[in-house]
Motif scaffolding. Structure first.
Motif, PDB file in Angstrom:
ATOM      1  N   VAL A 111       0.837  -1.194   0.000  1.00 30.77           N
ATOM      2  CA  VAL A 111       0.000   0.000   0.000  1.00 30.77           C
ATOM      3  C   VAL A 111       0.876   1.249   0.000  1.00 30.77           C
ATOM      4  CG1 VAL A 111      -1.626   1.338   1.414  1.00 30.77           C
ATOM      5  CG2 VAL A 111      -2.009  -1.112   1.032  1.00 30.77           C
ATOM      6  N   LEU A 112       1.917   1.248   0.817  1.00 33.51           N
ATOM      7  CA  LEU A 112       2.820   2.405   0.834  1.00 33.51           C
ATOM      8  C   LEU A 112       3.500   2.616  -0.509  1.00 33.51           C
ATOM      9  CD1 LEU A 112       4.488   2.059   4.362  1.00 33.51           C
ATOM     10  CD2 LEU A 112       2.825   3.768   3.603  1.00 33.51           C
ATOM     11  N   TYR A 113       3.906   1.520  -1.150  1.00 36.85           N
ATOM     12  CA  TYR A 113       4.545   1.634  -2.468  1.00 36.85           C
ATOM     13  C   TYR A 113       3.558   2.175  -3.498  1.00 36.85           C
ATOM     14  CZ  TYR A 113       7.032   0.371  -6.718  1.00 36.85           C
ATOM     15  OH  TYR A 113       7.663   0.412  -7.927  1.00 36.85           O
ATOM     16  N   ALA A 114       2.312   1.700  -3.438  1.00 35.37           N
ATOM     17  CA  ALA A 114       1.298   2.191  -4.391  1.00 35.37           C
ATOM     18  C   ALA A 114       1.013   3.666  -4.166  1.00 35.37           C
ATOM     19  CB  ALA A 114       0.024   1.373  -4.251  1.00 35.37           C
ATOM     20  N   LEU A 115       0.926   4.100  -2.910  1.00 42.43           N
ATOM     21  CA  LEU A 115       0.710   5.524  -2.636  1.00 42.43           C
ATOM     22  C   LEU A 115       1.888   6.353  -3.092  1.00 42.43           C
ATOM     23  CD1 LEU A 115      -0.945   5.328   0.897  1.00 42.43           C
ATOM     24  CD2 LEU A 115      -2.041   5.953  -1.258  1.00 42.43           C
ATOM     25  N   ARG A 116       3.092   5.833  -2.948  1.00 41.14           N
ATOM     26  CA  ARG A 116       4.285   6.536  -3.423  1.00 41.14           C
ATOM     27  C   ARG A 116       4.259   6.703  -4.932  1.00 41.14           C
ATOM     28  NH1 ARG A 116       9.239   4.517  -5.167  1.00 41.14           N
ATOM     29  NH2 ARG A 116      10.917   6.019  -5.067  1.00 41.14           N
ATOM     30  N   GLN A 117       3.852   5.621  -5.605  1.00 38.39           N
ATOM     31  CA  GLN A 117       3.767   5.695  -7.064  1.00 38.39           C
ATOM     32  C   GLN A 117       2.714   6.707  -7.493  1.00 38.39           C
ATOM     33  OE1 GLN A 117       6.767   4.122  -7.602  1.00 38.39           O
ATOM     34  NE2 GLN A 117       5.784   3.479  -9.506  1.00 38.39           N
ATOM     35  N   LEU A 118       1.585   6.766  -6.792  1.00 41.38           N
ATOM     36  CA  LEU A 118       0.556   7.745  -7.121  1.00 41.38           C
ATOM     37  C   LEU A 118       1.053   9.161  -6.871  1.00 41.38           C
ATOM     38  CD1 LEU A 118      -2.676   6.105  -5.716  1.00 41.38           C
ATOM     39  CD2 LEU A 118      -2.157   6.610  -8.102  1.00 41.38           C
ATOM     40  N   ALA A 119       1.826   9.360  -5.827  1.00 41.61           N
ATOM     41  CA  ALA A 119       2.353  10.687  -5.521  1.00 41.61           C
ATOM     42  C   ALA A 119       3.348  11.131  -6.587  1.00 41.61           C
ATOM     43  CB  ALA A 119       3.007  10.691  -4.142  1.00 41.61           C
ATOM     44  N   ILE A 120       4.139  10.192  -7.106  1.00 41.37           N
ATOM     45  CA  ILE A 120       5.126  10.519  -8.135  1.00 41.37           C
ATOM     46  C   ILE A 120       4.417  10.885  -9.431  1.00 41.37           C
ATOM     47  CG2 ILE A 120       6.916   9.523  -9.615  1.00 41.37           C
ATOM     48  CD1 ILE A 120       7.917   8.006  -7.140  1.00 41.37           C
TER      49      ILE A 120
END
Length: 52
Positions: free
Chosen positions: A40-49
């Motif tokens: 989930v953290l990785y997916a949120l990071r990707q969305l933020a990028i």
């Protein structure tokens, strides 16, 4: 369930029917929750990028 605890002199382990692999399944569940949280953290990071 409370009656089983009160009637069983061996304690809650026998009253709840503890299995030998109960600890292993607990540790696997914790590991799965940690991995899911990291995903989930990785997916949120990707969305933020992508949003930047």
């Amino acid at each position: 369930m409370v009656d089983g605890l009160a009637q069983n002199p061996r304690g809650p382990g026998k009253a709840f029917g503890s299995k030998p692999y109960m600890h292993l399944s607990f540790y696997l569940m914790i590991a799965a929750l940690v991995v899911t949280g990291l995903q989930v953290l990785y997916a949120l990071r990707q969305l933020a990028i992508v949003a930047l």
